[in-house]
Design an enzyme around this catalytic site. Structure first.
Site, PDB file in Angstrom:
ATOM      1  NE  ARG A  71      -4.240   1.791   2.060  1.00  0.00           N
ATOM      2  CZ  ARG A  71      -4.439   2.911   2.767  1.00  0.00           C
ATOM      3  NH1 ARG A  71      -3.557   3.284   3.665  1.00  0.00           N
ATOM      4  NH2 ARG A  71      -5.523   3.633   2.571  1.00  0.00           N
ATOM      5  CB  ILE A  97      -5.901   5.565  -1.270  1.00  0.00           C
ATOM      6  CG1 ILE A  97      -5.750   4.049  -1.147  1.00  0.00           C
ATOM      7  CG2 ILE A  97      -5.168   6.244  -0.132  1.00  0.00           C
ATOM      8  CD1 ILE A  97      -4.279   3.565  -1.244  1.00  0.00           C
ATOM      9  CB  SER A  98     -10.957   3.018   0.119  1.00  0.00           C
ATOM     10  OG  SER A  98     -11.603   3.505  -1.034  1.00  0.00           O
ATOM     11  CD  GLN A  99     -11.477   2.408   7.580  1.00  0.00           C
ATOM     12  OE1 GLN A  99     -12.602   2.684   7.180  1.00  0.00           O
ATOM     13  NE2 GLN A  99     -11.220   2.109   8.834  1.00  0.00           N
TER      14      GLN A  99
END
Ligand code: SAH
Length: 248
Positions: A71, A97-99
């Site tokens: 990530r 950017i999503s959790q």
């Protein structure tokens, strides 16, 4: 025993080799420990939210992909320290950017199989596409903001993903040339479910999409197209995504 004295140096050597291997793995991947801690946190959240999501435990396939994809490569350098914090992060152009927990949950809810073709709307950083690429045969991903999409495409290529095809455009109409899909994931919130996406699902196919207008609470929705073409819809967790925009 005589054999014991012979074995000990061997064991010591093996221990040294293990330490060296471990050490170099840590050097190659300085984020290994943080990523492992994040996986534990995701597992704990899955247990806490299991009553609402129906998934108390995420599959080994999904968690394996979460363990593998770096990530830190998908977040801006400025946020490198937070790459494995369980939170969304800005990626520029007002997008995020999503959790990680939400990425894992949405991937889990898609129930993908190795041979699947999956469509993603909202490439963003490319992280979710990479997670999917670890699990399925082919990923198609559409991004509406050109520099965001180009950046993700370059990164995914750099990381060696060969089973992700990206495109710049409005994902509202899906990607008819590659339809139908086994699964569709929408990573921006739609006020209403885009009909073209429902149409481009295979029978038995699944779609995970956050639904809710600008001033409404958004809910993650899981839609399944039955063999007869009818749609069953289940409401999952309340979420917060950037809006699905339109090109005109
Ligand atoms: N899946 C991404 C997170 C996406 S954020 C990741 O893993 O990082 C949502 C993205 O959807 C944004 O980049 C936004 O520009 C994009 N988007 C919004 N509306 C869109 C549309 N109509 N078609 C395609 N992409 C869209």
């Amino acid at each position: 025993m005589p054999s014991d004295t012979k074995r000990r140096p061997i064991l010591r050597t093996l221990g040294l080799v293990a330490a060296l291997v471990g050490g170099s793995a840590q050097a190659q991947d300085p984020y290994a420990r943080e990523r492992a801690a994040l996986l534990k946190e995701i597992e704990a959240m899955a247990r806490d939210t299991g009553a609402e999501t129906g998934r108390v435990i995420f599959s080994a396939r999904v968690m394996g992909a979460m363990a593998k994809v770096p990530r830190h490569r998908f977040v801006p350098a400025l946020y490198g320290q937070l790459a494995y914090a369980n939170r969304p992060l800005p990626i520029g152009h007002g997008q995020t950017i999503s959790q990680p927990y939400i990425v894992a949950l949405m991937t889990e809810l898609l129930d993908t199989k190795a041979g699947d073709a999956v469509l993603e709307i909202g490439t963003g950083s490319g992280y979710q596409a990479a997670i999917l690429a670890e699990l399925v045969h082919q990923v198609y991903s559409i991004e509406i903001i050109e520099p965001v999409g180009k950046n993700a495409a370059a990164l995914l290529q750099q990381l060696g993903y060969k089973n992700i095809e990206t495109r710049i455009g409005d994902g509202y109409n899906g990607w008819p040339e590659h339809a139908p899909f086994d699964a569709i994931i929408v990573t921006a919130a739609a006020a209403r479910v885009p009909p073209a996406l429902v149409a481009q699902l295979k029978p038995g196919g699944r779609m995970v999409i956050p639904v809710g207008g600008e001033n409404e609470v958004q809910f993650l929705q899981v839609m399944v197209k039955q063999a007869d073409g009818s749609i069953s819809t289940q409401r999952s967790l309340p979420v917060r995504f950037v809006p699905l925009t339109r090109s005109n």
